[in-house]
Design an enzyme around this catalytic site. Structure first.
Site, PDB file in Angstrom:
ATOM      1  N   TRP A 136      39.709  50.569  48.798  1.00  0.00           N
ATOM      2  CA  TRP A 136      40.994  50.881  47.938  1.00  0.00           C
ATOM      3  C   TRP A 136      40.746  52.632  47.587  1.00  0.00           C
ATOM      4  O   TRP A 136      41.539  53.235  47.666  1.00  0.00           O
ATOM      5  CB  TRP A 136      40.494  50.263  46.631  1.00  0.00           C
ATOM      6  CG  TRP A 136      41.693  50.502  45.495  1.00  0.00           C
ATOM      7  CD1 TRP A 136      43.022  50.068  45.458  1.00  0.00           C
ATOM      8  CD2 TRP A 136      41.486  51.586  44.336  1.00  0.00           C
ATOM      9  NE1 TRP A 136      43.379  50.584  44.319  1.00  0.00           N
ATOM     10  CE2 TRP A 136      42.820  51.505  43.710  1.00  0.00           C
ATOM     11  CE3 TRP A 136      40.436  52.223  44.222  1.00  0.00           C
ATOM     12  CZ2 TRP A 136      42.831  52.349  42.655  1.00  0.00           C
ATOM     13  CZ3 TRP A 136      40.503  53.102  42.928  1.00  0.00           C
ATOM     14  CH2 TRP A 136      41.971  53.062  42.253  1.00  0.00           C
ATOM     15  N   GLY A 155      45.092  45.439  48.165  1.00  0.00           N
ATOM     16  CA  GLY A 155      44.146  44.907  47.347  1.00  0.00           C
ATOM     17  C   GLY A 155      44.080  45.304  45.968  1.00  0.00           C
ATOM     18  O   GLY A 155      43.632  44.599  45.020  1.00  0.00           O
ATOM     19  N   ASP A 156      44.859  46.125  45.543  1.00  0.00           N
ATOM     20  CA  ASP A 156      45.132  46.798  44.268  1.00  0.00           C
ATOM     21  C   ASP A 156      46.133  45.625  43.395  1.00  0.00           C
ATOM     22  O   ASP A 156      46.971  45.322  43.596  1.00  0.00           O
ATOM     23  CB  ASP A 156      45.959  47.904  44.280  1.00  0.00           C
ATOM     24  CG  ASP A 156      46.014  48.701  43.133  1.00  0.00           C
ATOM     25  OD1 ASP A 156      45.525  49.725  42.683  1.00  0.00           O
ATOM     26  OD2 ASP A 156      46.791  48.135  41.987  1.00  0.00           O
ATOM     27  N   LEU A 157      45.539  45.295  42.238  1.00  0.00           N
ATOM     28  CA  LEU A 157      46.130  44.357  41.392  1.00  0.00           C
ATOM     29  C   LEU A 157      47.327  44.821  41.005  1.00  0.00           C
ATOM     30  O   LEU A 157      48.224  43.988  40.824  1.00  0.00           O
ATOM     31  CB  LEU A 157      45.112  44.027  40.269  1.00  0.00           C
ATOM     32  CG  LEU A 157      43.821  43.255  40.621  1.00  0.00           C
ATOM     33  CD1 LEU A 157      43.008  42.891  39.355  1.00  0.00           C
ATOM     34  CD2 LEU A 157      44.286  41.845  41.484  1.00  0.00           C
TER      35      LEU A 157
END
Length: 205
Positions: A136, A155-157
């Site tokens: 990330w 993968g970043d919420l």
């Protein structure tokens, strides 16, 4: 430097032309502002210092570190400081290990921030050699400091949540789903990522 306002606009216009939901969100929320970071080791060192602490705590640590080793945080200067000196700047044992890993690789010429591989995955692999730098952080660096147009931090919420909001999904998509959904938007996924953050908490949507 990161993607310019015109690059973001052009990228989003291209995606919106093929994705009606993106076009609707763009009409409602407008174009996002550029996110620009400085190219080089200092930006990654700031990321290490800021891990798992508040913005205020990170700023305090950075100011102490810069006062100790200089504003440009020369790798050789940091490596010359002992544990207690860096501890007094607020750096834990773990953060010191990460910072030393970065500075050792730079000092040895193992990472040249002016000549990272042109291939995004190769560049990510090189950056993640640094202890404490995961995928990330490497992706964020390549997007904000180098302006690579097709970086997609799946993968970043907030990217996941923002994308779910744009596409009116019932649930936040997983990393795998987020990656798959954006495949048709190559090579403009960097601008799209910036737009998902813009939409994440946007009251217009």
């Amino acid at each position: 430097m990161g993607l310019t306002a015109s690059q973001i606009r052009d990228g989003l216009d291209a995606v919106a032309a093929q994705e009606p939901a993106m076009a609707r969100a763009l009409a409602a929320a407008g174009y996002p502002e550029p996110r620009i970071r400085e190219r080089g080791h200092v930006t990654l060192l700031r990321a290490i210092v800021g891990q798992q602490v508040s913005v205020a705590a990170a700023a305090s640590m950075w100011n102490k570190l810069a006062a100790e080793v200089g504003e440009d945080v020369d790798p050789a200067e940091l490596l010359a400081r002992d544990f207690d000196t860096l501890r007094a700047c607020g750096l834990s044992r773990q953060k010191q290990g990460y910072a030393r890993s970065l500075c050792e690789l730079v000092a040895a010429g193992a990472i040249d921030f002016d000549a990272l591989p042109a291939d995004d995955e190769e560049a990510i692999a090189q950056l993640t050699q640094i202890k404490g730098i995961g995928r990330w952080t490497a992706e964020i660096y390549l997007l904000f400091a180098e302006g690579r147009p097709d970086i997609w931090p799946a993968g970043d919420l907030a990217v996941q949540a923002g994308l779910g909001k744009i596409l009116s999904l019932e649930e936040r998509p997983s990393e795998k789903e987020t990656r798959a959904l954006a495949e048709p938007w190559r090579p403009h996924r960097g601008a799209t990522a910036i737009f998902t953050w813009h939409c994440y908490n946007n009251p217009a949507l």
